[in-house]
Design a protein around this motif. Sequence first.
Motif, PDB file in Angstrom:
ATOM      1  N   LYS A   3      55.752 -30.189 -72.154  1.00  0.00           N
ATOM      2  CA  LYS A   3      54.608 -29.812 -72.295  1.00  0.00           C
ATOM      3  C   LYS A   3      54.792 -31.760 -71.773  1.00  0.00           C
ATOM      4  CE  LYS A   3      49.847 -29.028 -74.012  1.00  0.00           C
ATOM      5  NZ  LYS A   3      49.516 -30.146 -74.550  1.00  0.00           N
ATOM      6  N   HIS A   6      54.823 -32.079 -68.300  1.00  0.00           N
ATOM      7  CA  HIS A   6      54.345 -31.867 -67.662  1.00  0.00           C
ATOM      8  C   HIS A   6      53.044 -32.975 -67.822  1.00  0.00           C
ATOM      9  CE1 HIS A   6      50.399 -29.015 -66.879  1.00  0.00           C
ATOM     10  NE2 HIS A   6      51.628 -28.629 -65.810  1.00  0.00           N
ATOM     11  N   SER A   7      53.235 -33.537 -69.359  1.00  0.00           N
ATOM     12  CA  SER A   7      51.429 -34.332 -69.119  1.00  0.00           C
ATOM     13  C   SER A   7      51.439 -35.583 -68.546  1.00  0.00           C
ATOM     14  CB  SER A   7      51.059 -34.623 -70.993  1.00  0.00           C
ATOM     15  OG  SER A   7      50.224 -35.453 -71.236  1.00  0.00           O
ATOM     16  N   LEU A   9      53.135 -36.017 -66.558  1.00  0.00           N
ATOM     17  CA  LEU A   9      53.201 -35.977 -64.539  1.00  0.00           C
ATOM     18  C   LEU A   9      52.507 -36.208 -63.734  1.00  0.00           C
ATOM     19  CD1 LEU A   9      55.422 -35.329 -62.128  1.00  0.00           C
ATOM     20  CD2 LEU A   9      54.485 -32.801 -62.180  1.00  0.00           C
ATOM     21  N   THR A  10      51.015 -35.173 -65.047  1.00  0.00           N
ATOM     22  CA  THR A  10      49.355 -35.049 -64.322  1.00  0.00           C
ATOM     23  C   THR A  10      48.513 -36.479 -64.410  1.00  0.00           C
ATOM     24  OG1 THR A  10      49.202 -34.049 -66.728  1.00  0.00           O
ATOM     25  CG2 THR A  10      49.281 -32.560 -65.066  1.00  0.00           C
ATOM     26  N   SER A  11      49.113 -37.479 -66.073  1.00  0.00           N
ATOM     27  CA  SER A  11      48.830 -38.408 -65.715  1.00  0.00           C
ATOM     28  C   SER A  11      48.750 -39.456 -64.685  1.00  0.00           C
ATOM     29  CB  SER A  11      49.665 -39.005 -67.092  1.00  0.00           C
ATOM     30  OG  SER A  11      48.768 -38.134 -68.200  1.00  0.00           O
ATOM     31  N   SER A  12      50.224 -39.428 -64.192  1.00  0.00           N
ATOM     32  CA  SER A  12      51.095 -40.041 -62.937  1.00  0.00           C
ATOM     33  C   SER A  12      50.214 -39.974 -62.119  1.00  0.00           C
ATOM     34  CB  SER A  12      52.115 -39.798 -62.829  1.00  0.00           C
ATOM     35  OG  SER A  12      52.835 -40.132 -63.864  1.00  0.00           O
ATOM     36  N   LEU A  13      49.909 -38.195 -61.826  1.00  0.00           N
ATOM     37  CA  LEU A  13      49.326 -38.022 -60.509  1.00  0.00           C
ATOM     38  C   LEU A  13      47.708 -38.233 -59.761  1.00  0.00           C
ATOM     39  CD1 LEU A  13      49.548 -34.121 -60.267  1.00  0.00           C
ATOM     40  CD2 LEU A  13      51.069 -36.191 -58.745  1.00  0.00           C
ATOM     41  N   PHE A  14      46.974 -38.749 -61.691  1.00  0.00           N
ATOM     42  CA  PHE A  14      45.847 -39.869 -61.279  1.00  0.00           C
ATOM     43  C   PHE A  14      45.823 -41.208 -60.457  1.00  0.00           C
ATOM     44  CE2 PHE A  14      44.179 -36.900 -64.204  1.00  0.00           C
ATOM     45  CZ  PHE A  14      42.631 -36.140 -64.083  1.00  0.00           C
TER      46      PHE A  14
ATOM     47  N   ASN B 181      40.646 -29.687 -69.745  1.00  0.00           N
ATOM     48  CA  ASN B 181      42.231 -31.235 -69.310  1.00  0.00           C
ATOM     49  C   ASN B 181      41.840 -32.743 -68.490  1.00  0.00           C
ATOM     50  OD1 ASN B 181      40.746 -30.442 -66.457  1.00  0.00           O
ATOM     51  ND2 ASN B 181      41.929 -28.693 -66.122  1.00  0.00           N
ATOM     52  N   LYS B 182      42.841 -33.092 -68.395  1.00  0.00           N
ATOM     53  CA  LYS B 182      42.115 -34.654 -67.816  1.00  0.00           C
ATOM     54  C   LYS B 182      41.666 -34.086 -66.342  1.00  0.00           C
ATOM     55  CE  LYS B 182      46.867 -35.655 -69.150  1.00  0.00           C
ATOM     56  NZ  LYS B 182      48.208 -35.542 -69.501  1.00  0.00           N
ATOM     57  N   TRP B 183      41.798 -33.340 -65.984  1.00  0.00           N
ATOM     58  CA  TRP B 183      40.418 -33.645 -63.840  1.00  0.00           C
ATOM     59  C   TRP B 183      39.237 -33.117 -64.823  1.00  0.00           C
ATOM     60  CZ3 TRP B 183      40.950 -34.659 -59.749  1.00  0.00           C
ATOM     61  CH2 TRP B 183      40.323 -34.357 -59.045  1.00  0.00           C
TER      62      TRP B 183
END
Lengths: 299, 279
Positions: A3, A6-7, A9-14, B181-183
């Motif tokens: 998790k 994964h978290s 990675l999503t932070s980096s995508l921003f 979620n973040k988005w």
Amino acid sequence: MVKSWHSKLTSSLFVLPYFICFAAFLLFPILYGVYISLHNFELLSPEHDFVGLKHYVTIFTPGTYLNSLFFNGLWNTIQFVIYSVPLLIVVGLGLAMLIQHLPGKIRGLFRTFYFLPYALSASVMSVIWLMIFDTNSGFLNSLLTKLNIPAIPWLTDQPWAWVSLITTTLWWTIGFNMIIFINALNQVPEDFYEAASLDGANAWDKFWHITLPSIKPVMLFVMITSTIASFNVFAQPFLLTRGGPGDSTKVLLINVLDQAFIRKEIGSASAMAILMALLIMIISVVQFRLTYGNKGEES
Amino acid sequence: MSLKRIKTLLLVLLASIIAVVFLLPLVWMVSTSFKNDFEALSGKMNFIPLKPTFDNYIKGFSGELMNVPILQWITNSLMVGIAGTAIVLLIASMAAFALARLKDLPLRRTLLSMFIASLMIPGVLTFLPMYMEFNALGLINTYAALILPYTAGAFGVFLLYQFFISFPKDIEEAARIDGANKWKLYTHIMLPSSISIMVTLLIFTFMGIYNDFVWPLYATTSPEMRTITAGIAMMAQGSYTQSYGKLMAMTAAAAIPVVIIFILGQRSFVKAITQSAIK
């Protein structure tokens, strides 16, 4: 664990979309610029020989073409900085103080009037002033003729060329400094002035002992931004005087771009550009240090 | 009349004289744009044209004027300005949101200091290599070359980061408890709450792109790809300089969109300047 991976990675995508642009149009060009400056890089030739520091050495070798191109340009730029920066600070502060002393209702109106030229692009600004400075039919010389004063070659003779360039620079950009000074003046506590009045201080005392010390950090900020902006001067001499009369207003940036786009010598032009950028960064670091040092003394 | 009133009146008088000096070049531009060439070059100081004519504008916009595609230039500038600003707003707000609110972002501090440090880098350092980069990619004289370089600027990230970092934590936590979620957090909480600062950035960015002239001057080679600022700069160096009426009509047309935006958004613009000054 999965998790958190994964978290992250999503932070980096921003950040990723901006980072790609940052890397492609800032980081990469900086490195590529260094690479180009170490090569014989001509715009039209496909072969780029590695020449090491040759361009840099040539720039610092007296008597060479690159040497005079760089140092003449630098000297003209420095002259512009010396003429413009004190005026950009003093006139900016003067206008801000004038606006402060106007009745509240019309303050906004006059602020807009003085700030309006800042909205114009370099080319719009230049075209307007080309018409005003025109030797034969320009507004200024027509005015002088009416007053029986002989016409002045505003853009084609020194010292008038510098006078014209500084005038347009003030007209075009002073609004920026004025806004910053207005903000700074608004933050000086009113009781300081009241207390000084009770002590019998006159306007000059108040300015010298209250206003100036209170806005000192802002003053340094304006000094730094004005110096950097003046070091980057290009549009005014490029469009108004075309670097003339002679080469007297050919500032460094004009010479860098001429070397690259007229003589197609990208390698040596890049070396000049890197030296110019280093100089600007050194000046801003020194001025930042001075700001920081002064803050340290006060606290 | 009291002494104070006289003093105020004198100050208003002084301010008005200075205002005339500031506004006169603009008034002269508009006035000249309605004069025929003969009158414009006569050296008369008349602000109201003797024989006012719309000819300069009509011929300019219809492309009849020395084959200058002035409408195309304005369209290019608007398109490039809008596209560039949209990209900057999107990617800068996403990055600023992550840097300010997503603490598990890898290398968060490094990225942040790298972006802020880049604000100190003078444009001259990247200008030539960026030209060579676009040249190598075959993108000189395309919209990509006119838009993409502006997307690397860190000012927007810096401005929005400062806003997001001071945004109250409890709203965010409440949303997280509700399962956002973040988005969702970004689109439903952060973006709507940052509208005013986004408008500030929008005006600042759009004006910066619309008014830039050195890059579009070199990054375009054909007349129809030019932006209005680059186009006017080219005209100022050509034979048009002897036709002030026409040149002033084109110059006024170039200035009007941005002057309107500037006056409407002045408050935001001033805010952006102030916030960049308080570091």
